[in-house]
Design a protein around this motif. Sequence first.
Motif, PDB file in Angstrom:
ATOM      1  N   PHE A  27      -5.265  12.568   3.497  1.00  0.00           N
ATOM      2  CA  PHE A  27      -3.883  12.125   3.292  1.00  0.00           C
ATOM      3  C   PHE A  27      -2.973  13.322   3.003  1.00  0.00           C
ATOM      4  O   PHE A  27      -1.858  13.411   3.529  1.00  0.00           O
ATOM      5  CB  PHE A  27      -3.822  11.122   2.144  1.00  0.00           C
ATOM      6  CG  PHE A  27      -4.154   9.705   2.541  1.00  0.00           C
ATOM      7  CD1 PHE A  27      -3.331   8.661   2.175  1.00  0.00           C
ATOM      8  CD2 PHE A  27      -5.289   9.426   3.288  1.00  0.00           C
ATOM      9  CE1 PHE A  27      -3.631   7.347   2.533  1.00  0.00           C
ATOM     10  CE2 PHE A  27      -5.600   8.131   3.654  1.00  0.00           C
ATOM     11  CZ  PHE A  27      -4.783   7.079   3.283  1.00  0.00           C
ATOM     12  N   ARG A  31       0.271  14.565   5.331  1.00  0.00           N
ATOM     13  CA  ARG A  31       1.609  14.685   4.744  1.00  0.00           C
ATOM     14  C   ARG A  31       2.160  16.089   4.953  1.00  0.00           C
ATOM     15  O   ARG A  31       3.316  16.274   5.369  1.00  0.00           O
ATOM     16  CB  ARG A  31       1.567  14.353   3.249  1.00  0.00           C
ATOM     17  CG  ARG A  31       1.332  12.888   2.927  1.00  0.00           C
ATOM     18  CD  ARG A  31       1.621  12.606   1.456  1.00  0.00           C
ATOM     19  NE  ARG A  31       0.788  13.384   0.553  1.00  0.00           N
ATOM     20  CZ  ARG A  31      -0.343  12.954   0.012  1.00  0.00           C
ATOM     21  NH1 ARG A  31      -0.806  11.740   0.311  1.00  0.00           N
ATOM     22  NH2 ARG A  31      -1.018  13.716  -0.825  1.00  0.00           N
ATOM     23  N   GLU A 131       1.489   8.950   6.154  1.00  0.00           N
ATOM     24  CA  GLU A 131       0.090   9.059   5.748  1.00  0.00           C
ATOM     25  C   GLU A 131      -0.795   8.274   6.711  1.00  0.00           C
ATOM     26  O   GLU A 131      -0.312   7.374   7.406  1.00  0.00           O
ATOM     27  CB  GLU A 131      -0.104   8.517   4.329  1.00  0.00           C
ATOM     28  CG  GLU A 131       0.649   9.283   3.265  1.00  0.00           C
ATOM     29  CD  GLU A 131       0.465   8.692   1.886  1.00  0.00           C
ATOM     30  OE1 GLU A 131       0.530   9.456   0.901  1.00  0.00           O
ATOM     31  OE2 GLU A 131       0.241   7.466   1.784  1.00  0.00           O
ATOM     32  N   GLN A 142       5.204   2.199   3.872  1.00  0.00           N
ATOM     33  CA  GLN A 142       5.201   3.553   3.313  1.00  0.00           C
ATOM     34  C   GLN A 142       6.647   3.969   3.060  1.00  0.00           C
ATOM     35  O   GLN A 142       7.414   4.188   4.000  1.00  0.00           O
ATOM     36  CB  GLN A 142       4.539   4.539   4.273  1.00  0.00           C
ATOM     37  CG  GLN A 142       3.045   4.357   4.439  1.00  0.00           C
ATOM     38  CD  GLN A 142       2.435   5.411   5.343  1.00  0.00           C
ATOM     39  OE1 GLN A 142       3.111   6.320   5.834  1.00  0.00           O
ATOM     40  NE2 GLN A 142       1.141   5.299   5.574  1.00  0.00           N
TER      41      GLN A 142
END
Length: 282
Positions: A27, A31, A131, A142
């Motif tokens: 993750f 990002r 993500e 998100q």
Amino acid sequence: MTSGIFDGYLHRLGVTGPGAPSAEGLFALQRAHLERIAYENVDIQLGRPPGIDPELSARRFGAGRGGYCYHLNGGFAALLEFLGYDVTRHLGGVLFDAASREVGGGHLTLTVRVGETVYWVDAGLGDGPHEPLPLREGTYEQGGFRYALERLEPLDGEGPGWSLLSPDMHAPRVNFRDAPATTADFEERHAWLSTAEDSPFVRTFVMYRRDAEGADLLRGRVLTRIDAAKGTTERELAGEEELFDVIGGVFGRRLDDLTPADRTALWARVDRAHAVWLASRS
């Protein structure tokens, strides 16, 4: 690939100790990739499209450049594999028809297995999820942006796959097939996308950068900020100096590979296309 190929790439991502493969690590890497490495077609606009060999893409990222999906996800897949992740590449398609079941191969996307969980991973959509998403049917949110994953049934002899649906992306649907793909599967399509006069990447200059709150989009001379909480704002860039300030500042693309002649040529191309666009609107 040797570790030296990825040193600059990891530095660009701001990663000094990636550690063993984990969901948290995956993750964080996605990002960072979306926030720091822009979706962009500067070199295509200048008539010198880079190849999609993953090693070349990794070196480009380390040198401060970006690319489109074949570069971004191709290089990201190579980095993840180097770090020990179980990665699969897939033939995909970015669709403006929300009902389409086509794939086409115009997009490279990834799935990554961490333990017992498979994630859909994509650093090459521009304004896609910030993500990874677990690869199972359902709806996800998100930072105010909405996504849905659903199974894609076989079509015209192609096997099953998955669809990402979202009203918050520039294209409302992304399809991909379960079957694994290789870099070679995208070479022919890349040749067309990066050189053909009627390719959208040749016709239009575009850059994207995604963060937790939204996305920045530069399309021609129009800079747009898409924010789930604050709404969408846009402004027209006034001239060549402002264009390159935005490319380097908002999108974080280094400019040291561009000569004065390159800058003049890119601005002239962007400005001409903008004039045509304005005329079409009137």
